[in-house]
Design a protein around this motif. Structure first.
Motif, short mmCIF file in Angstrom:
data_model
loop_
_atom_site.label_atom_id
_atom_site.label_comp_id
_atom_site.label_asym_id
_atom_site.label_seq_id
_atom_site.Cartn_x
_atom_site.Cartn_y
_atom_site.Cartn_z
N SER A 653 0.92 -0.98 0.04
CA SER A 653 -0.08 0.11 -0.15
C SER A 653 1.18 1.08 0.17
O SER A 653 2.20 1.27 0.33
CB SER A 653 -0.89 0.01 1.16
N ALA A 654 0.46 2.30 -0.55
CA ALA A 654 1.13 3.50 -0.46
C ALA A 654 1.38 3.91 0.93
O ALA A 654 0.55 3.97 1.85
CB ALA A 654 0.24 4.79 -1.14
N SER A 722 7.94 12.99 -5.84
CA SER A 722 7.68 12.35 -7.19
C SER A 722 8.76 12.52 -8.23
O SER A 722 8.64 11.57 -9.20
CB SER A 722 6.57 13.47 -7.78
#
Length: 750
Positions: A653-654, A722
């Motif tokens: 999961s993130a 990111s």
């Protein structure tokens, strides 16, 4: 007519008195009335400052030579700090030229400032050259990492301290399957199953062999360098029972080492048999250096209470054994009037102290710290034989020079740094301590109270000064401070100095004859009380505080600050105090976001100020070293939000974690690599990878080839999450290309 002042009323002519002109003196040198000149105005602040500084420099006339071993050690330290191995000839030529310039300046009677500078330069260059020659002299084969188990046959030299996986022994290999004679290491440290074989046995092992371990993290203590200078060419992990081997007779030096270590092991076994495992293990460690019977929990208690230094044979033990022998022999000589009138009792006692130090060095197994302590103690006894002061800064400087000439690698070891810093601080305290006036006539009760108060004051100050001098090194190397260590050491000092160590010395000497029982029993009682004090101290709230390491260049600053406080004479010495506290005051760099251990077998990352460990219990020593160096507490990885198999773990999961890890020895399939790359921004694979799927394009992938070249790695995010950009620092970058780091890469099975 001249008016003479009465003799009792004449003012002295000097500082604070009125100045008199020569014209105002009569033939008898008496002051004549009316010719007294006024005192000139006080000198300016600049003039007073210049005079003060000149006086301070003049006070160092006999102290400048004390900086010679400091410069010599600086040359050794610079050599070991280099990232690439220098050739020998430039260092040797530089040392010869610098020494020639110094001797030439002395013959030309140049100003002292020139001869002093050239002396320090010559010592610095000589230190670098000696370190290089020592490195070349001890060069020995380092075994490559072997992917498959192999057969080792050799002689058991000694029993080493146990590791987390079991007992360990030191082996002199005769044959290693898969390695030629030129690749066979001189010594191997082997972890065995079951009971450890005794020194002198010929054994056959089926084991995995690896080179000595690299640093657990970039900049951490280099155990491989320490092993290199002990000719320890590798470590072995046995996969089966130890079997006897039939080998040709070993060389004489191996036979001698086995014979001595056999006697040591037998004495340690006898001590443990008499006292039991709890106190006997500590007694055996303090007497023979064997730590095979020490309980790891007991060691942790001693470390948390600040008493762990008592377990390792070092300066304290040599000082107590040598000093006890010195005072005992001197007392016996003085008690026999016929002998006292015919022999110099002090020098006879000094010879006895030298002999006791030599015997104890052999019995302890002569580890490097014991060798350094023996050299220092021997210098003190030799000073007595030469009618010199035994405890002085000059004697300490000679001892430091002797140690660094024999073991220049000691300059980068915590033991040498802490030992000589503490000794220099104590000698400086002795120089500054006011002399106690002798009582002419006083009742014995008052004398007893005065002596006890003086001893307590000296003990407190000695502990404070020694603790302050060694504090920077303990923080930088071990990252932990025993908050109640001063109290624990004050409480146990009388036990160790007057009961435990003398009793162990007499008990160890008489035990081979079967007569050491009473002395060993007394030592066991003292050790039991010492352990009780340690357990109580370690159990107090906030007994241990963890502090992150400062940058590497800060420790030399602190070392020079400590030495300046000790070696400089006068009030200017306190200018070194802020430099001595540099390790405590220097701001720490932010910890890395991610750490992956050597070989890619374990990892940890920072989350909410804690180190989340991927595989708790695996390579735990490396995990502990990294977390302490970075000043964070380890925490186990949460099981929820993770998808794990036998050989891998990845976040499901993130936000679960930044790393997906494969720790199997065999390379994963392309499908498995694809799943790892889709799960996390950083992927670690223990085995080398031949190709990467397209899903790994924007991922940082580290494989076995990277770990073989770089060792352990620390990663910092470089930009927003990111972008997935990382800045990496590898252990090999900090370690450099040195003889102890030139290890063949491990072959992986296909």
């Amino acid at each position: 007519s001249a008016v003479r002042a009465p003799p009792m009323c004449r003012e002295p002519v000097g500082e604070g008195a009125k100045r008199v002109t020569t014209a105002g003196l009569d033939s008898e040198g008496e002051v004549m009335a009316g010719v007294i000149a006024p005192t000139p105005p006080n000198p300016s602040l600049a003039a007073r400052t210049r005079g003060f500084l000149r006086a301070q420099v003049a006070d160092q006339t006999l102290r400048w030579r004390l900086w010679a071993p400091v410069a010599f050690g600086g040359g050794c330290a610079v050599y070991f700090a280099l990232r690439t191995e220098p050739p020998a000839w430039p260092l040797i030529v530089s040392a010869v030229l610098a020494a020639g310039l110094w001797f030439g300046a002395r013959r030309m009677a140049l100003a002292r400032v020139w001869t002093l500078g050239l002396m320090l330069l010559a010592c610095f260059a000589l230190g670098a050259a000696v370190a290089k020659l020592r490195t070349s002299a001890v060069a020995a084969p380092i075994t490559p990492a072997m992917a498959r188990p192999t057969v080792v046959e050799g002689w058991v030299i000694d029993v080493d301290s146990p590791g987390a996986a079991g007992p360990r022994v030191v082996i002199a290999p005769v044959r290693v399957e898969g390695l030629g004679p030129e690749q066979t290491p001189v010594r191997l440290r082997a972890t065995v199953r079951g009971a450890a074989p005794e020194p002198g046995e010929a054994v056959r092992l089926f084991a995995l062999i690896n080179p000595p371990p690299a640093p657990a993290s970039p900049g951490a203590y280099d155990f491989g360098r320490n092993a290199y200078f002990q000719s320890m060419g590798g470590v072995a992990f046995t996969l089966g029972e130890t079997r006897p081997a039939y080998l040709p007779p070993p060389p004489w030096n191996v036979r001698a080492a086995m014979a001595v270590n056999g006697l040591r092991f037998d004495l340690a076994t006898r001590i443990v048999g008499r006292l039991g495992g709890r106190t006997g293990g500590v007694a055996a460690a303090m007497t023979t250096g064997h730590e095979a019977w020490l309980d790891p929990a007991q060691v942790d208690v001693m470390r948390d209470s600040g008493l762990a230094h008592i377990l390792s044979i070092s300066g304290l033990h040599m000082a107590v054994v040598g000093g006890f022998s010195f005072f005992l022999v001197r007392l016996l000589v003085a008690a026999w009037p016929w002998l006292a009138l015919r022999v110099p009792g002090k020098k006879v006692a000094a010879w006895a102290g030298l002999g006791a130090v030599g015997i104890y060095l052999v019995v302890s197994g002569h580890p490097p710290p014991a060798e350094r302590a023996a050299i220092t103690a021997s210098i003190a006894f030799i000073a007595i034989l030469l009618d010199r002061q035994a405890i002085s800064m000059h004697a300490l400087a000679v001892a430091a020079f002797a140690v660094l000439l024999i073991q220049p690698e000691a300059i980068v070891t915590p033991g040498f740094q802490m030992s000589f810093a503490a000794t220099a601080a104590l000698v400086a305290l002795a120089e500054a301590w006011p002399a106690r006036p002798r009582e002419i006539s006083a009742p014995w009760v008052i004398l007893l109270v005065q002596r006890a108060s003086a001893w307590l004051g000296i003990a407190v100050m000695a502990s404070l000064v020694a603790g302050a001098a060694t504090g920077p090194f303990a923080l930088q190397h071990f990252n932990r401070t025993a908050m109640y260590g001063l109290a624990a050491n004050l409480a146990t000092a009388p036990l160790s100095d007057f009961i435990i160590m003398p009793s162990l010395a007499l008990g160890g000497l008489l035990e081979p004859l079967g007569l050491g029982g009473p002395f060993l029993w007394l030592a066991g009682q003292g050790i039991g009380l010492m352990l009780a004090i340690g357990e109580w101290t370690a159990g107090l709230p906030g007994a241990v505080r963890t502090v992150a390491s400062a940058p590497d260049f800060v420790l030399p600053i602190a070392f020079l600050g400590v030495l300046f406080c000790c070696l400089w004479r006068g009030p200017l010495r306190w200018l070194g105090l802020p430099f001595a506290a540099a390790v405590m005051l220097w701001p720490r760099d932010p910890p890395p976001d991610l750490w992956i251990g050597d070989g890619g077998t374990n990892a940890a990352w920072i989350a909410a100020g804690e180190a989340v460990v991927m595989r708790p219990g695996v390579r735990q020593f490396a995990v502990d070293v990294w977390t302490r160096r970075r000043g964070v507490s380890p925490a186990a990885r949460a099981t929820e939000g993770w998808a794990c198999t036998r050989f891998s773990c990845a976040p499901a999961s993130a936000g679960a974690g930044p790393l997906a890890m494969w720790w199997g020895r065999r390379a994963p399939t392309p499908e498995q690599v694809d799943a790892l790359c889709r799960a996390a921004p950083v992927v670690s694979v223990r085995a080398p990878l031949a190709a990467l799927p397209s899903s790994c394009e924007r991922r940082l992938v580290l494989d076995g080839a990277d770990y073989a070249r770089g060792g352990a790695v620390e990663l910092w995010r470089d930009g927003p999450a990111s972008a997935n950009r990382w800045r990496a620092v590898w252990s090999s970058e900090v370690r450099g290309d040195r003889p102890w780091s030139r290890i063949a890469a491990a072959p992986f099975p296909g």
